[in-house]
Design an enzyme around this catalytic site. Structure first.
Site, PDB file in Angstrom:
ATOM      1  CD  GLU A 122      37.525 -13.540  25.262  1.00 18.63           C
ATOM      2  OE1 GLU A 122      38.322 -14.208  25.906  1.00 18.63           O
ATOM      3  OE2 GLU A 122      36.839 -12.648  25.769  1.00 18.63           O
ATOM      4  CB  CYS A 135      27.588 -12.030  23.186  1.00 21.52           C
ATOM      5  SG  CYS A 135      28.259 -10.409  23.503  1.00 21.52           S
ATOM      6  CB  CYS A 142      37.268  -1.649  22.424  1.00 25.58           C
ATOM      7  SG  CYS A 142      35.914  -0.497  22.153  1.00 25.58           S
ATOM      8  CB  CYS A 146      33.558   1.765  28.553  1.00 27.16           C
ATOM      9  SG  CYS A 146      32.859   2.359  27.012  1.00 27.16           S
ATOM     10  CB  CYS A 149      34.284  -2.229  29.372  1.00 26.63           C
ATOM     11  SG  CYS A 149      34.546  -3.395  28.046  1.00 26.63           S
ATOM     12  CB  CYS A 387      27.807  -7.829  30.568  1.00 30.45           C
ATOM     13  SG  CYS A 387      27.344  -6.684  29.331  1.00 30.45           S
TER      14      CYS A 387
HETATM   15  S1  SF4 Z   1      31.922  -1.306  26.647  1.00 34.10           S
HETATM   16 FE1  SF4 Z   1      34.009  -2.082  26.252  1.00 34.10          FE
HETATM   17  S2  SF4 Z   1      33.915  -3.054  24.203  1.00 34.10           S
HETATM   18 FE2  SF4 Z   1      32.073  -1.740  24.444  1.00 34.10          FE
HETATM   19  S3  SF4 Z   1      32.668   0.248  23.556  1.00 34.10           S
HETATM   20 FE3  SF4 Z   1      33.137   0.403  25.770  1.00 34.10          FE
HETATM   21  S4  SF4 Z   1      35.304  -0.255  25.929  1.00 34.10           S
HETATM   22 FE4  SF4 Z   1      34.565  -0.894  23.905  1.00 34.10          FE
END
Ligand code: SF4
Length: 418
Positions: A122, A135, A142, A146, A149, A387
């Protein structure tokens, strides 16, 4: 099928599948998108042009491709008519495929894109009064998980190629109708070719979409070089920010080899909390991270490092946390600004957003210590573009559902036009 090879990445133990610079196409032609001028020249020579011709043609094609956004060799008017079919037979200038384009009620736009080998990712465009920020994603999925996220709940599929990364910026310029017009010849004068922000929608780029850009260092660097090149997309490095969750060993290289602004996903000030919400902290702790920030090449009061801090209720949002944040930033003498991000919820998220008065109090403490700490207004929440919300809709909506929606939208448009 993905044409990937396992390559080790500096600073990371696990190899990540990395796509080669050229993905083979079923029609046998080579996609030039994402390739630097020297590589295009090499390909032209391999395809049979003599070195002088290859040098001239690569310079022309590079200019059309990255500076003008042209995808059709027949529209490259300074290339001889007899030469164009030769190019058409062997080469193509592609773009990432658009699966879905969404518009938020606040003007934010999100595109669901697809690589040629079928992986979805995206990009998001966020316009405001003074700037328009794109962005950009660097990976499909990923590895970092996190906890706040949504992208982190996807498994990593692969790193994006330079073409898929620069292709996002080019696609946005296509959609916004923002390719430079006017003189068609190649100017040697830098000021002729420089991309000016005045009156344009797309003025800034943040490498803050899906993925950890420093785990795809080479491809991100190669793509951003095309974006920053005065003969390419000509966007100043001062308008580009790379956001990392803290891949310490790659940060110095980032400053030296790319030279863009740095943003760091800090999000917590104690080991215990940061270990939980940004697990890479277990590998590179807060002190190590802040030392690497203090040593970041090019950081100064004029080019401050942005520290991203997501506001999570009862997790990292106390006055004590704010004071500790100030202490850390001062201790390492960092030219810093802090971006406070109200948490954007997604289904099944383990956290809640802090209350507005808590965020205000946190922000005031940081401000009073002389560090700018604006609260970011959430954008594009209604289309999951805010975000930490990016996760390909493919996992949320079935293909059939998307097709049905597209049909409904088309018939509604046809009816309203009648
Ligand atoms: S915030 Fe989300 S996209 Fe960014 S490094 Fe952490 S898990 Fe990966």
């Amino acid at each position: 099928m993905a044409d990937t090879a396992l390559m080790s990445i500096p600073g990371q133990v696990d190899p990540v599948p990395v796509a080669r610079d050229i993905t083979p196409r079923s029609d046998g032609r080579t996609d030039l998108l994402g390739l630097p001028k020297a590589r295009i020249r090499e390909l032209f020579e391999e395809a049979g042009l003599d070195p002088k011709q290859a040098k001239l043609r690569s310079k022309q094609v590079y200019h059309w491709l990255y500076h003008r956004g042209v995808t059709d060799f027949d529209a490259m008017t300074d290339i001889g008519k007899t030469m164009r079919p030769w190019m058409n037979e062997r080469f193509v200038v592609g773009r990432p495929n658009i699966v879905e384009a969404q518009h938020s009620s606040d003007g934010t736009r999100k595109w669901l894109l697809k690589t040629d080998d079928g992986h979805e990712f995206e990009m998001v465009f966020i316009p405001d009064e003074t700037r328009g920020t794109l962005c950009v994603s660097s990976q499909v999925g990923c590895t970092l998980n996190c906890r706040f996220c949504h992208t982190g709940t996807m498994r990593l599929v692969r790193n994006l190629t330079p073409g898929e990364i620069v292709g996002q910026v080019m696609l946005a310029r296509d959609a916004l109708g923002e390719w430079p017009k006017g003189r068609m010849d190649i100017g040697d004068d830098e000021s002729e070719t420089e991309y000016r922000a005045d009156g344009r929608l797309l003025t800034n780029i943040v490498m803050m979409g899906m993925g950890e850009p420093l785990y795809n260092f080479d491809h991100v660097r190669d793509a951003l070089k095309l974006v920053m090149d005065g003969e390419g997309l000509a966007l100043s490095k001062r308008r580009i920010t790379l956001s990392t969750s803290g891949v310490v060993p790659a940060m110095e290289r980032c400053g030296e080899e790319i030279g863009v602004n740095l943003a760091v996903s800090l999000h917590a000030v104690t080991k215990e909390v940061r270990d939980e919400i940004v697990p890479i902290n277990k590998k590179y702790g807060i002190e190590q991270l802040l030392e690497a920030c203090a040593a970041y090449p090019g950081a100064s009061n004029a080019r401050r490092i942005t520290f991203e801090y997501v506001m999570l209720k009862d997790k990292n949002d106390s006055d004590e946390d704010a004071h500790e944040l100030v202490r850390l930033l001062k201790h390492y003498d960092l030219p810093a600004k802090v971006n406070l991000i109200p948490f954007n919820p997604w289904p099944g998220a383990p956290y809640e957003c802090s209350a507005p008065d808590r965020i205000r109090s946190f922000s005031n403490i940081v401000f009073e210590a002389g560090i700018s700490a604006p609260v970011r207004t959430p954008r594009g929440r209604d289309i999951d573009a805010a975000c930490g919300q990016l996760k390909t809709s493919a996992e949320k909506k079935s293909r059939a559902q998307r097709d049905r929606e597209a049909e409904e939208a088309a018939s509604a448009e046809a009816q309203s036009g009648e």
